[in-house]
Design a protein around this motif. Structure first.
Motif, short mmCIF file in Angstrom:
data_model
loop_
_atom_site.label_atom_id
_atom_site.label_comp_id
_atom_site.label_asym_id
_atom_site.label_seq_id
_atom_site.Cartn_x
_atom_site.Cartn_y
_atom_site.Cartn_z
N THR A 218 -2.26 -12.10 -5.18
CA THR A 218 -1.18 -13.03 -5.47
C THR A 218 -1.83 -14.05 -6.78
O THR A 218 -3.35 -14.28 -6.53
N SER B 221 -8.90 -15.41 0.83
CA SER B 221 -7.39 -16.31 0.66
C SER B 221 -7.96 -17.61 -0.21
O SER B 221 -6.87 -18.39 -0.54
N ASN C 28 0.99 -11.51 6.92
CA ASN C 28 0.65 -12.99 6.22
C ASN C 28 -0.16 -13.54 7.31
O ASN C 28 0.62 -14.21 7.84
N LEU D 80 3.38 -16.14 0.33
CA LEU D 80 2.67 -14.97 -0.79
C LEU D 80 3.62 -14.07 -1.28
O LEU D 80 4.65 -13.54 -0.82
N SER D 81 3.24 -13.97 -2.70
CA SER D 81 4.16 -12.76 -3.33
C SER D 81 3.12 -11.85 -3.72
O SER D 81 2.65 -12.00 -4.84
N PRO D 82 2.85 -10.71 -3.10
CA PRO D 82 1.70 -9.71 -3.08
C PRO D 82 2.21 -8.84 -4.24
O PRO D 82 3.20 -8.35 -4.53
N HIS D 83 1.21 -8.24 -5.11
CA HIS D 83 1.28 -7.28 -6.07
C HIS D 83 0.24 -6.20 -5.75
O HIS D 83 -0.99 -6.60 -5.52
N SER E 255 -0.64 -12.48 -11.04
CA SER E 255 0.77 -12.56 -10.64
C SER E 255 1.44 -11.33 -10.81
O SER E 255 2.77 -11.30 -10.69
N THR F 109 -5.47 -15.14 -4.26
CA THR F 109 -6.02 -14.38 -3.16
C THR F 109 -6.06 -12.88 -3.49
O THR F 109 -5.35 -12.36 -4.50
N THR G 195 8.65 -11.61 -1.44
CA THR G 195 7.76 -12.82 -0.97
C THR G 195 7.43 -12.43 0.66
O THR G 195 8.42 -11.93 1.42
#
Length: 590
Positions: free
Chosen positions: A571, A371, A508, A514-517, A165, A576, A538
């Motif tokens: 995420t 995913s 996406n 999705l909340s990518p890091h 996260s 994912t 997001t």
């Protein structure tokens, strides 16, 4: 002449009674001429292998010691002499008793080497640092669980467990026993050494205990596995609480099918159950072994007792273990139940970033991502349940491997580092030496009237395990959730060329928000999280966006040669990962 022949004579010679005539004078000479029963060649081989294993890492320890601790270097030099002498004696001694003495010297030499290694490096890793801090909190009566300690992770030697996260765990996530044991030590030694001293002492004590509990031909094998190869001493010097759990599991596993024989636990059975509960209060790995032991114990006891008596003795064993575990956790549960429960369950649900040598490497190292990483976790859980079911159905065949089976499930997990396998290997040896297949010859197995023959049983076992591997296939075959195109920005700092920022377009491709890091990867580990300088937090389903991400510190050196740098986007919910190769710098930038 004495009434009996002295010890060491041939098995075929019998006891002399007082009524028998006195032997002629030549008889003692003939008795002495009978050769003593020498050690088996396998026993000699075990001893030689143990002496060879002591060489592993010894030169590096001596090199470090000669610079900073000359006395330790002198002890290591004496250990070299001991290794050489023991190897010679292992091959030339003529009696079993003499070879057992050689085994004891090998053990003492190993203990000396591990002690010297601890003196040279005992500052620990993240687990040792967290345990020492927990011990300090216990001494001062402060809460242990649910308390973040980010200042502990300011040095490169102390790693951080990053989560999918985009965060990291700075809290204590282990049962409390190792911290409880380290608390009085921390009152004297105000550093991480308080924790590493406890785990190293636990390893040394458990190694000596295992040496005495095993049959003579296996003892040097215990020395090699516990101390000689250098694997477990390394984890102990880092302060891993799992070493404490291992030490407590040694008496549990040695000859474990004898527990509760004739329907009575007895003092030995109660002690084993208490050790099992204490091990579960030391580290979570012991939790995974416990149900396998209970299944095996019930099956063995029911093979000789009525169902109720077998269930009763197994229940008493489990209740004693549970009571011990509860007693060791009671203070922390009363102090803050929700924080305590969250803490001891943390490794099971924290969704830590991918790491290890298991099948999750397909999505992490060999493809562009997945995913459906959660399916690796589902597969691990299903494999654990399937192995429990297969053990129950075929305990006569699988019983001797009960100490190995639990760790198979970790190979499918998203965190499948080899430490989960390595740290419990002495238990494998203990089972091999003291738990023969004959112990399960009469063990109870559920009747399967319609399944007869090897093929039918194999098909049933495969059917129970298949769902786990289906989940793995789903995770490995799923495409990455994002399509990323990268445009890196390079700069030169001195003689180094590195990335200062990456502009990327992310699409996406899934139907989930999705909340990518972002982080970078070169080998098996990921960097600290990159800063999102611009771009949405997001990304809606099937939407696209432009991001600019910057590395920690504003500069990320690029490797030379054939090494490659990757940018990963992860995420947490759902789990994912997307991996994209960072293009190499233009020749002018270099």
């Amino acid at each position: 002449m004495a009434d009996t022949y002295r010890a060491g004579t041939s098995v075929g010679m019998r006891r002399r009674t007082a009524t028998e005539p006195v032997a002629p004078p030549a008889a003692p000479a003939r008795a002495r001429a009978v050769p003593d029963v020498g050690p088996r060649q396998l026993h000699r081989g075990m001893t030689v292998l143990a002496t060879i294993s002591l060489f592993i890492g010894t030169r590096a320890a001596w090199t470090d010691a000669i610079l900073s601790r000359p006395v330790a270097a002198g002890v290591i030099s004496l250990c070299y002499a001991s290794i050489l002498v023991c190897a010679v004696l292992a091959l030339i001694v003529r009696t079993r008793r003499a070879l057992i003495r050689v085994d004891a010297v090998v053990l003492i030499t190993a203990v000396a080497l591990v002690t010297c290694g601890y003196l040279l490096d005992h500052m620990g890793s993240d687990e040792g640092v967290l345990t020492a801090q927990a011990a300090n909190e216990i001494l001062h009566g402060r809460p242990v669980y649910g308390q973040p300690w980010p200042w502990l992770f300011g040095t490169p030697s102390v790693g951080i467990t990053k989560t999918m996260s985009g965060g990291a765990d700075f809290t204590y996530g282990y049962p409390p026993l190792t911290a409880l044991l380290a608390a009085p030590v921390h009152a004297v030694v105000h550093s991480t050494a308080a924790a590493t001293l406890v785990t190293t002492s636990a390893l040394l004590l458990s190694s000596v205990l295992l040496w005495f509990l095993l049959p003579a031909p296996w003892r040097s094998a215990a020395t090699a596995v516990c101390l000689g190869f250098g694997i477990l001493p390394h984890y102990a010097a880092l302060g891993y609480p799992a070493i404490t759990a291992l030490a407590l599991l040694v008496p549990v596993v040695v000859r474990w099918p004898d527990t509760g024989r004739d329907g009575h636990l007895g003092p030995g059975g109660v002690l084993r159950a208490a050790c099992l509960g204490a091990a579960c209060a030391a580290q979570q790995l012991a939790w995974f072994l416990t149900p396998f032991l209970l299944i095996g114990l019930y099956a063995v006891r029911r093979g000789e007792l009525a169902p109720r008596r077998a269930l009763a003795v197994t229940a008493r064993y489990a209740a004693t273990a549970a009571l011990t575990w509860s007693a060791l956790n009671a203070y922390f549960a009363v102090q803050d139940f929700s924080a305590w429960l969250e803490g001891i369950l943390l490794p099971l649900h924290q969704k830590a970033i991918l790491h290890g040598q298991g099948v999750m490497g397909i999505s992490y190292y060999f493809t562009d991502g997945s995913s459906r990483l959660d399916y690796y976790s589902y597969g691990s859980q299903l494999l654990l349940c399937g192995l429990l079911a297969v053990t129950l159905l075929f305990v006569r065949r699988l019983g001797p491997a009960i100490t190995v089976l639990p760790w198979l499930a970790f190979y499918l997990a998203t965190r499948s580092q080899d430490g989960y396998f390595l740290m419990m290997t002495p238990l494998w040896l203990a089972a091999a030496a003291t738990v023969p297949a004959a112990a399960f010859a009469t063990a109870w197995q559920p009747r399967l009237p319609r399944l007869t023959g090897r093929r039918a049983k194999s098909a049933l076992a495969a059917g129970l395990l298949t769902p786990a591997f289906v989940c793995v296939l789903i995770a490995a075959a799923s495409p990455p959730p994002l399509h990323m195109s990268l445009t890196p920005r390079y700069a030169t700092h001195g003689s180094r060329v590195g990335v200062t920022a990456i502009r990327l377009r992310a699409v996406n491709t899934t139907g989930t928000t999705l909340s990518p890091h972002f982080a970078s990867r070169r080998g098996q580990g990921a960097s600290d999280w990159w800063t999102v300088a611009s771009g949405p937090a997001t990304l809606a389903p099937h939407a696209s966006a432009d991001y600019v991400v910057e590395p920690p510190g504003g500069f990320r050196p690029v490797p030379g040669g054939r090494a490659r740098t990757y940018l990963i986007a992860v995420t947490g919910t759902p789990m994912t990962i997307t991996t994209a190769h960072v293009p190499a710098a233009a020749p002018a930038a270099r």
